[in-house]
Design an enzyme around this catalytic site. Structure first.
Site, short mmCIF file in Angstrom:
data_model
loop_
_atom_site.label_atom_id
_atom_site.label_comp_id
_atom_site.label_asym_id
_atom_site.label_seq_id
_atom_site.Cartn_x
_atom_site.Cartn_y
_atom_site.Cartn_z
N ALA A 67 43.55 44.56 33.85
CA ALA A 67 44.26 45.41 34.78
C ALA A 67 45.64 44.89 35.14
CB ALA A 67 43.43 45.59 36.06
N ASP B 165 35.52 44.78 29.10
CA ASP B 165 35.90 43.37 29.04
C ASP B 165 34.84 42.45 29.63
OD1 ASP B 165 36.41 44.13 31.67
OD2 ASP B 165 38.56 43.73 31.58
N THR C 224 40.53 39.37 37.49
CA THR C 224 40.98 40.35 38.48
C THR C 224 39.83 40.76 39.38
OG1 THR C 224 42.71 41.16 36.99
CG2 THR C 224 42.02 42.62 38.77
N GLY D 64 39.66 33.47 33.98
CA GLY D 64 40.71 32.70 34.63
C GLY D 64 40.20 31.80 35.74
#
Length: 490
Positions: free
Chosen positions: A11, A235, A257, A401
């Site tokens: 995103a 994803d 995200t 992440g």
């Protein structure tokens, strides 16, 4: 052996990643990276989907420039958003972003017609106002009537590249429209939306060969000969494929995200307890189910950085946040104000004032409030998982992440009492490539693919170091009191 190319679009950014197998180990090379942001146009927040197509093709051209003449390619993106395509195969409009306000209170409106319990029994999917079901419920009816096909984002991108239309199941299940028992889009729900069954392309599993890229695109961009494989196109589904755990005593936390925490099951769990806890049963690759809860994730920190210090790197910000007083300001991450505020800083500060807490002032204090609240929310989800899935749970695998956030991973281990394994950061791209490898015969099974990922990208271990049960209980008490006072004020 032909290399594998993973197109991984989230995103906020997208990448084209080249995967090769050298001396029994996977090697990844990021060929290109590009931003992905929605823009307000024609009355809504919309994705610029044509730009994404162009970025994919430019990335493939870079692969050719590296000397690779023949590759396979898989595409994964975020879920729920879709493109309406006319009878000539052209998009009718840029797709509306799931953070757009058009679905505000759409759940309440639709569930007056179809009760929540019935919806959950049919689909097993958690209730989120941005699910495709509610987007289509609020879709422009004239536009919807003109659409020959409704395609989720990765399916649309694959269609533009190859001319072949499919609905890949790991992403299609997130729509809250697939019937778990019939393995089809639910006819009653389609009727409520004024959608015809033929407006969706046929359902296919991850690992389906879509076909070659159209010759005119190959010529225009100077591409290698490319066969597109429909991977686990959501994803999160790719990230779970790329989670290198072994055995069955683990949970996953895909941290990007969004934060998605859950367990990989071989059968859905749609019981009353799962319904009331709002857990989802998204279809996974190779006959699995992703039994998970969707939590607001690093999006909030991404917004804070963009607003307050765009040049600040996330690693330094995390280090600065770690120096701040812990658990000073706690947030209810499910509060709608955090979905798409004009300014995330203002939203957090207003929440702190309204809930009678210290108001964070600096970027580091703001980020610390998010990180602490994330860890506490993870711990609550783990507690729920242990009840909802009674199989032993001793490990939490953090991928994406968030695997790089050492302090967050350590406090998550402390709060949950689990051994936290962090990594790989590139789990989504690796899961994308793993499906391609299995499809092309480079590895035989998902177990073998995960073992290869684990050997190539060794994870970092975080064990519990302190007992934070009292802190967790304090947070749960805070949430209960806050939500009661908020609801009473409505």
């Amino acid at each position: 052996m032909k290399p594998w190319v993973a197109v991984d679009i989230g995103a906020s950014s997208g990448r084209v990643v080249l995967g090769t197998l050298v001396a029994g180990r996977l090697q990844l090379k990021e060929v290109s990276r590009f931003s992905n942001q929605f823009a307000h146009q024609a009355g809504h927040d919309r994705w610029l989907v044509d730009r994404l197509v162009d970025e994919i093709l430019r990335g493939l051209a870079e692969v050719r420039a590296l000397g690779y003449d023949e590759v396979t390619l898989g595409i994964d993106t975020w879920a729920v958003d879709y493109v309406l395509v006319d009878r000539q195969g052209q998009k009718l409009a840029d797709p509306v972003c799931y953070r757009d306000a058009r679905t505000d209170r759409a759940i309440e409106a639709l569930t007056t017609e179809v009760p929540k319990a019935v919806l959950y029994e049919k689909t097993g999917i958690q209730f989120q106002q941005f699910n495709t079901l509610y987007q289509l419920y609020r879709e422009d009816q004239a536009l919807l009537a003109d659409a020959a096909k409704i395609m989720l984002i990765p399916d649309y991108l694959g269609y533009v590249l190859t001319g072949q239309a499919v609905s890949e199941v790991t992403n299609a299940s997130t729509t809250q429209m697939l019937n778990l028992r019939q393995s089809l889009f639910d006819s009653e729900l389609l009727e409520r939306l004024h959608v015809r069954p033929d407006q969706f392309a046929p359902l296919v599993d991850a690992g389906t060969v879509l076909g070659p890229i159209r010759p005119e695109l190959v010529a225009a961009y100077g591409l290698p000969a490319t066969t597109v494989i429909t991977v686990a196109t959501h994803d999160t589904a790719s990230a779970v494929v790329g989670t290198p755990a072994a055995g069955d005593n683990w949970a996953f936390l895909s941290s990007g995200t969004w934060s998605l925490i859950g367990r990989e099951l071989t059968a859905p769990n749609t019981g009353t307890a799962a319904f009331h806890a709002n857990y989802t049963n998204e279809w996974g690759a190779f006959g699995t189910y992703r039994f998970l809860k969707n939590i607001a994730g690093l999006w909030m920190v991404q917004c804070l950085r963009r607003e307050c210090a765009p040049q600040q790197d996330f690693a330094t910000l995390a280090q600065q946040a770690d120096q701040e007083q812990p658990f000073r300001t706690l947030l209810d991450l499910s509060d709608p104000r955090f979905v798409n505020p004009a300014r995330m800083q203002t939203a957090i500060q207003r929440f702190a004032r309204e809930s009678g807490q210290p108001v964070p002032q600096t970027l580091a204090q703001l980020a610390r409030s998010v990180y602490d609240s994330l860890a506490l929310t993870y711990a609550a989800a783990v507690t729920e998982l242990k009840v909802l899935v009674p199989a032993p749970l001793t490990q939490l695998w953090v991928v994406g992440g968030g695997a790089n956030l050492q302090a967050l991973n350590q406090v998550t281990a402390d709060l949950t009492g689990l051994t936290v394994w962090a990594g790989p950061t590139e789990a989504t791209a690796l899961g994308n490539i793993a499906v391609q490898m299995m499809t092309t015969g480079a590895v035989a099974t998902l177990t073998a693919a995960r073992a290869l990922i684990r050997a190539t990208f060794p994870p970092t271990q975080f064990g519990p170091q302190r007992d934070l049960a009292a802190t967790q209980q304090q947070y749960q008490n805070f949430l209960t009191n806050w939500r009661q006072s908020r609801d009473a004020a409505k």
